[in-house]
Design an enzyme around this catalytic site. Sequence first.
Site, mmCIF file in Angstrom:
data_model
loop_
_atom_site.group_PDB
_atom_site.id
_atom_site.type_symbol
_atom_site.label_atom_id
_atom_site.label_comp_id
_atom_site.label_asym_id
_atom_site.label_seq_id
_atom_site.Cartn_x
_atom_site.Cartn_y
_atom_site.Cartn_z
ATOM 1 N N LYS A 177 2.035 -1.286 -4.012
ATOM 2 C CA LYS A 177 1.227 -1.324 -2.780
ATOM 3 C C LYS A 177 1.031 -2.767 -2.325
ATOM 4 O O LYS A 177 1.090 -3.067 -1.131
ATOM 5 C CB LYS A 177 -0.122 -0.638 -3.046
ATOM 6 C CG LYS A 177 -1.092 -0.668 -1.884
ATOM 7 C CD LYS A 177 -2.240 0.294 -2.129
ATOM 8 C CE LYS A 177 -3.153 -0.101 -3.254
ATOM 9 N NZ LYS A 177 -4.122 -1.162 -2.881
ATOM 10 N N ASP B 110 -7.610 -5.391 -11.360
ATOM 11 C CA ASP B 110 -7.434 -3.977 -11.006
ATOM 12 C C ASP B 110 -7.173 -3.086 -12.215
ATOM 13 O O ASP B 110 -7.244 -1.853 -12.095
ATOM 14 C CB ASP B 110 -6.290 -3.819 -10.001
ATOM 15 C CG ASP B 110 -6.731 -4.132 -8.575
ATOM 16 O OD1 ASP B 110 -7.944 -4.224 -8.338
ATOM 17 O OD2 ASP B 110 -5.860 -4.288 -7.710
ATOM 18 N N SER C 234 -7.433 -14.729 -8.912
ATOM 19 C CA SER C 234 -6.204 -13.896 -8.836
ATOM 20 C C SER C 234 -4.978 -14.697 -8.386
ATOM 21 O O SER C 234 -4.289 -14.335 -7.427
ATOM 22 C CB SER C 234 -6.431 -12.704 -7.894
ATOM 23 O OG SER C 234 -7.517 -11.930 -8.329
#
Length: 416
Positions: free
Chosen positions: A23, A298, A178
Amino acid sequence: MNIHLQKSKVKSQKSIVKITGSKSETNRLLLLQALYPNITLENTSNSDDSDVMLKALNSQFTTDHLQLIDVHHAGTAMRFLTAYFAIQEGKDFVLTGSPRMKERPIKILVEALQQLGAEITYEEKEGFPPIKIIGKKLTNNKVSLPANVSSQYISALLLIAPKLENGLELTLEGEITSIPYIKMTLALLNEIGIETSFIEDKIIVKPQFTIHNSQLTIESDWSSASYWFSIVALSEIGTQITLSSYKQNSLQGDAALVEIYKNFGVETVFNNDNSISISKINFKNQKSLLFNLQSSPDIAQTIAVTCFGLGIGCHLTGLHTLKIKETDRLEALKNELTKLGATISVTNDSLTLEPSEIINESISIKTYQDHRMAMAFAPLVLKVPIIIDEAEVVSKSYPTFWDDLKSVGFTIASHL
């Protein structure tokens, strides 16, 4: 729709599951494809988020002067489209989303775009969607923003940078969150021939108005693979599942699964056909584990549930971004694991789970409209029967999840 999962096990010791494209990569490349139409994409994600992104990008070709774009729960689409629509000269947009999306901050990105000359205003609450964007040519090329909130703000700016007249010089302030996702964005820009540099706290993207024809195949989604790593970890020794298609030199931060899940007796083999085979092997069950997940937040929910299912304690850090996701994921984990019998505590950026051998049966897991809550808890059905509320939320990132579980032998007793 609630799903009742009976206690199950993987029916075959060698199962094969096909997972569609990442995604994260898909949404970045869809935006780049909108900027450079001679890009073609293979193995795009079939997630709701990518569908929302594609429809929003296509909607700009309507004749309406002011276009209302609703991204629902898709946080990535909200951030990326804010930047994209800001450079669509002569077009006006109102960008909105679900009630939860209207609680997710966007001020840092808006202010950065305003530094570049963008015209963006808030329709309701200051600092939050919905926002009105009047597309225009942006000529400023220097901007700075706090780097410790969401890497998606940074990636949104980087994706439009090569179409800015003077490119972009982006200065990152504070600790960078991140980094793998920022590096993913830069690598995809490089792959289509755009020149970039990332030195210390400064990122430079050179302007490039045309590119050569490019065909890109998107790697399968590592976040979606995480649930299968959890399933193998909670399964009998000898269980093996093959997933397609993955790269050893992945751009995705969640590829950290390969090393992390060695702690749970999961061995990963990269096959010649770009699939991976993950197998449960004998391992020494540790009492407690420590993971810093700043580069891959995540997968925190998946890891916490895996530890609980194995009776292992864990201390997970680097989780400050989970507070502004589809739900407050730290509080959600605490609530649902406590119902199952866990002893757990959370702070603004960490989670601590105590070792426990008790798992309460037939508990209804509330998903809080968060796809990762539904999928992270599902593997516990290897230990006890479990109920997943609002199970349809998985379509946000992995629409075939429940069908894939059935294909390897999981028993879904009822849909209510």
